[in-house]
Motif scaffolding. Structure first.
Motif, PDB file in Angstrom:
ATOM      1  N   ALA A  45      46.398 -44.436  28.414  1.00 56.58           N
ATOM      2  CA  ALA A  45      46.272 -44.058  27.877  1.00 56.58           C
ATOM      3  C   ALA A  45      44.365 -44.235  27.883  1.00 56.58           C
ATOM      4  O   ALA A  45      43.699 -42.696  27.248  1.00 56.58           O
ATOM      5  CB  ALA A  45      46.504 -43.646  26.660  1.00 56.58           C
ATOM      6  N   THR A  46      44.001 -44.812  27.372  1.00 56.68           N
ATOM      7  CA  THR A  46      42.162 -45.432  27.494  1.00 56.68           C
ATOM      8  C   THR A  46      41.465 -44.716  28.593  1.00 56.68           C
ATOM      9  O   THR A  46      39.817 -45.147  28.845  1.00 56.68           O
ATOM     10  CB  THR A  46      41.974 -45.985  26.307  1.00 56.68           C
ATOM     11  OG1 THR A  46      42.392 -47.159  27.295  1.00 56.68           O
ATOM     12  CG2 THR A  46      42.210 -46.222  25.326  1.00 56.68           C
ATOM     13  N   ILE A  53      44.747 -35.784  37.067  1.00 55.83           N
ATOM     14  CA  ILE A  53      44.000 -33.923  37.144  1.00 55.83           C
ATOM     15  C   ILE A  53      43.654 -33.289  37.575  1.00 55.83           C
ATOM     16  O   ILE A  53      42.589 -32.612  37.290  1.00 55.83           O
ATOM     17  CB  ILE A  53      42.996 -34.433  35.588  1.00 55.83           C
ATOM     18  CG1 ILE A  53      41.565 -35.056  35.677  1.00 55.83           C
ATOM     19  CG2 ILE A  53      43.967 -34.960  34.023  1.00 55.83           C
ATOM     20  CD1 ILE A  53      40.470 -35.190  34.173  1.00 55.83           C
TER      21      ILE A  53
ATOM     22  N   ILE B  28      36.179 -39.778  27.008  1.00 59.45           N
ATOM     23  CA  ILE B  28      37.518 -39.611  25.704  1.00 59.45           C
ATOM     24  C   ILE B  28      37.520 -40.626  25.421  1.00 59.45           C
ATOM     25  O   ILE B  28      37.010 -41.366  25.267  1.00 59.45           O
ATOM     26  CB  ILE B  28      39.047 -39.554  27.076  1.00 59.45           C
ATOM     27  CG1 ILE B  28      39.454 -41.620  27.856  1.00 59.45           C
ATOM     28  CG2 ILE B  28      38.666 -38.348  28.118  1.00 59.45           C
ATOM     29  CD1 ILE B  28      39.936 -40.929  28.355  1.00 59.45           C
ATOM     30  N   TYR B  29      38.764 -40.513  24.314  1.00 59.03           N
ATOM     31  CA  TYR B  29      38.801 -41.595  23.058  1.00 59.03           C
ATOM     32  C   TYR B  29      39.488 -42.508  23.965  1.00 59.03           C
ATOM     33  O   TYR B  29      40.873 -42.602  24.169  1.00 59.03           O
ATOM     34  CB  TYR B  29      39.803 -41.461  21.886  1.00 59.03           C
ATOM     35  CG  TYR B  29      39.865 -41.448  20.286  1.00 59.03           C
ATOM     36  CD1 TYR B  29      39.374 -42.028  20.046  1.00 59.03           C
ATOM     37  CD2 TYR B  29      41.432 -41.835  20.763  1.00 59.03           C
ATOM     38  CE1 TYR B  29      39.904 -42.498  18.801  1.00 59.03           C
ATOM     39  CE2 TYR B  29      42.192 -43.107  19.813  1.00 59.03           C
ATOM     40  CZ  TYR B  29      40.694 -43.235  18.923  1.00 59.03           C
ATOM     41  OH  TYR B  29      41.328 -43.717  18.089  1.00 59.03           O
ATOM     42  N   LYS B  30      39.207 -43.829  23.160  1.00 59.40           N
ATOM     43  CA  LYS B  30      39.368 -44.851  24.018  1.00 59.40           C
ATOM     44  C   LYS B  30      40.063 -45.982  22.699  1.00 59.40           C
ATOM     45  O   LYS B  30      39.745 -47.681  23.060  1.00 59.40           O
ATOM     46  CB  LYS B  30      38.242 -45.794  24.099  1.00 59.40           C
ATOM     47  CG  LYS B  30      37.772 -45.290  25.787  1.00 59.40           C
ATOM     48  CD  LYS B  30      37.205 -46.111  26.252  1.00 59.40           C
ATOM     49  CE  LYS B  30      36.614 -44.784  27.671  1.00 59.40           C
ATOM     50  NZ  LYS B  30      37.239 -44.908  28.828  1.00 59.40           N
ATOM     51  N   GLY B  31      40.368 -45.587  21.249  1.00 58.65           N
ATOM     52  CA  GLY B  31      40.870 -46.322  20.081  1.00 58.65           C
ATOM     53  C   GLY B  31      41.959 -46.768  20.053  1.00 58.65           C
ATOM     54  O   GLY B  31      42.978 -46.147  21.013  1.00 58.65           O
ATOM     55  N   TYR B  44      46.844 -37.125  28.084  1.00 54.09           N
ATOM     56  CA  TYR B  44      45.796 -38.391  27.238  1.00 54.09           C
ATOM     57  C   TYR B  44      44.564 -38.297  27.833  1.00 54.09           C
ATOM     58  O   TYR B  44      43.351 -38.916  27.574  1.00 54.09           O
ATOM     59  CB  TYR B  44      46.531 -39.310  27.273  1.00 54.09           C
ATOM     60  CG  TYR B  44      46.818 -40.104  29.032  1.00 54.09           C
ATOM     61  CD1 TYR B  44      46.225 -40.042  29.164  1.00 54.09           C
ATOM     62  CD2 TYR B  44      48.374 -40.884  28.567  1.00 54.09           C
ATOM     63  CE1 TYR B  44      46.663 -40.932  30.785  1.00 54.09           C
ATOM     64  CE2 TYR B  44      48.603 -41.022  29.626  1.00 54.09           C
ATOM     65  CZ  TYR B  44      47.718 -41.383  30.649  1.00 54.09           C
ATOM     66  OH  TYR B  44      47.956 -41.936  31.791  1.00 54.09           O
ATOM     67  N   SER B  45      44.218 -37.516  29.138  1.00 54.85           N
ATOM     68  CA  SER B  45      43.257 -37.325  29.750  1.00 54.85           C
ATOM     69  C   SER B  45      42.395 -36.568  29.297  1.00 54.85           C
ATOM     70  O   SER B  45      41.066 -36.706  29.756  1.00 54.85           O
ATOM     71  CB  SER B  45      43.042 -37.930  31.666  1.00 54.85           C
ATOM     72  OG  SER B  45      43.421 -38.939  31.775  1.00 54.85           O
ATOM     73  N   ALA B 165      42.125 -31.253  30.467  1.00 51.64           N
ATOM     74  CA  ALA B 165      41.478 -32.222  31.081  1.00 51.64           C
ATOM     75  C   ALA B 165      40.531 -32.511  32.086  1.00 51.64           C
ATOM     76  O   ALA B 165      39.348 -32.808  32.106  1.00 51.64           O
ATOM     77  CB  ALA B 165      42.038 -33.668  31.079  1.00 51.64           C
ATOM     78  N   LEU B 169      36.543 -32.208  31.803  1.00 51.49           N
ATOM     79  CA  LEU B 169      35.618 -33.103  31.998  1.00 51.49           C
ATOM     80  C   LEU B 169      34.719 -32.412  33.211  1.00 51.49           C
ATOM     81  O   LEU B 169      33.818 -33.573  33.416  1.00 51.49           O
ATOM     82  CB  LEU B 169      37.011 -34.290  32.861  1.00 51.49           C
ATOM     83  CG  LEU B 169      37.556 -35.009  31.319  1.00 51.49           C
ATOM     84  CD1 LEU B 169      38.552 -36.339  32.049  1.00 51.49           C
ATOM     85  CD2 LEU B 169      36.452 -36.145  31.141  1.00 51.49           C
TER      86      LEU B 169
END
Lengths: 56, 305
Positions: A45-46, A53, B28-31, B44-45, B165, B169
């Motif tokens: 997911a990261t 997409i 994207i967020y990677k936390g 999630y992308s 996404a 992007l």
């Protein structure tokens, strides 16, 4: 007033099936956690999945 | 109650898309929050996404199942399916009506003034076929030369991924534009199709093509929180038919798999026949002005069939 409401709630039959289903899936999720699946999910997911997409 | 639902939808939109730093990071967020499942369809992308999409993750896990086993990792998708099942067991398709960002997007599109149309009821079954084939069977059994399955639903159909996404992007990372090909135009076609359709009909993607909605629909009879019909109070006036955004005839099928528990029918019912129940116990009855108990007028003899 309150006791009447409580009596009415007691008369309504509580369904047990949802609790059983939730428990089964909870166990499934815990099995996933024990095999460290969340780390794999986090890893996926990261990252941007370009093919997902439509850009890959 | 409708106002509360709108606020809950907005809250879930913000919670699942809370990374507003993306115009600066251009990524994207990677936390660590991405270990949390998004209850609704949310790619999630997407640069703003803070949670993982259960459909995307499940396809990735199933597609890589052979490689994982070869490496001694038993990633069968239990964590993802378990999470989806717990959500389904609690609220089922209530997620679609209260917590799905793409559902909210379709609702907003449907407010655009235009002629409105229904959706052929049998199209509802398409989403179960998509769930079985594009989310489970094809990623599991159609493999590339390296032994990996593909994310079929995300790759070829998901309009949420293109909207949330793909397009952002491409805007933020111009280098990606060189990779645009038939795959992207195919996805863009589906996005335009569902956007246009959502203006003309209510929630077309939810009703015909959403595999996540199809999964949650499997819990419609046994979920903890659901709508309840009191047959003694129902006058069969059919007011609930006219207001349902999913085309459900609630008084005829109270456990309909299409019901998203948006409570529109409960609000429209003048006789308090529809209430929200939790585990069999009535929880919410929308306050009503006193209304006369009327039976549906019988048709005149010359119009009756």
């Amino acid at each position: 007033m309150m006791s009447t409401k409580k009596n009415n709630m007691a008369k309504q039959k509580i369904r047990k099936a949802p609790f059983l289903i939730i428990f089964i899936f909870l166990v499934l999720g815990i099995i996933g956690i024990t095999v460290n699946e969340p780390s794999r999910v986090l890893e996926q997911a990261t990252q941007i999945c370009l093919s997902c997409i439509g850009i890959g | 109650m409708d106002l509360i639902r709108k606020w809950v939808q907005a809250l879930f939109f913000l919670l699942t898309n809370g990374f507003w730093n993306f115009p600066i990071t251009r990524g994207i967020y990677k936390g660590p929050l991405k270990i949390v499942c998004s209850p609704g369809l949310n790619c999630y992308s997407c640069p703003a996404a803070t949670t993982y999409c259960p459909l995307g993750s499940l396809q990735q896990l199933l597609g890589g199942i052979r490689m994982a086993i070869e490496n001694g990792q038993f990633f069968f998708g239990f964590y993802v399916v378990g999470t989806m099942g717990v959500i389904g067991g609690f609220v089922g398709r209530m997620v679609c009506g209260w917590a799905c960002p793409f559902g909210l997007f379709q609702e907003l599109l449907h407010k655009i003034p235009s002629p409105k149309f229904g959706i052929w009821p049998h199209l509802r079954y398409v989403k179960y076929v998509l769930l079985a084939f594009m989310v489970v069977l094809l990623p599991l059994f159609v493999l590339d030369e390296f032994g990996f399955g593909s994310t079929w639903f995300c790759k070829y159909l998901c309009p949420a991924g293109t909207l949330e996404a793909g397009l952002p992007l491409l805007y933020m990372q111009p280098s990606l534009r060189a990779n645009i090909g038939p795959l992207f135009y195919n996805k863009l076609f589906f996005l335009i199709l569902f956007v246009g359709w959502a203006v003309l009909a209510s929630r077309p993607f939810c009703r015909t093509a959403c595999p996540l909605g199809a999964f949650y629909a499997l819990f419609s009879k046994i979920k903890l929180v659901k709508l309840h019909l009191d047959p003694a109070k129902c006058t069969h006036c059919e007011a609930c038919h006219a207001v349902c955004p999913m085309g459900v005839r609630f008084n005829e099928s109270p456990d309909d798999m299409e019901c998203i528990s948006c409570l529109a029918c409960s609000k429209a019912c003048k006789f308090n026949a529809i209430s929200l129940e939790i585990g069999g116990v009535s929880a919410v009855n929308q306050p009503k002005q006193s209304a006369p108990r009327l039976k549906k007028p019988t048709p005149a003899p010359d119009t009756a069939h």
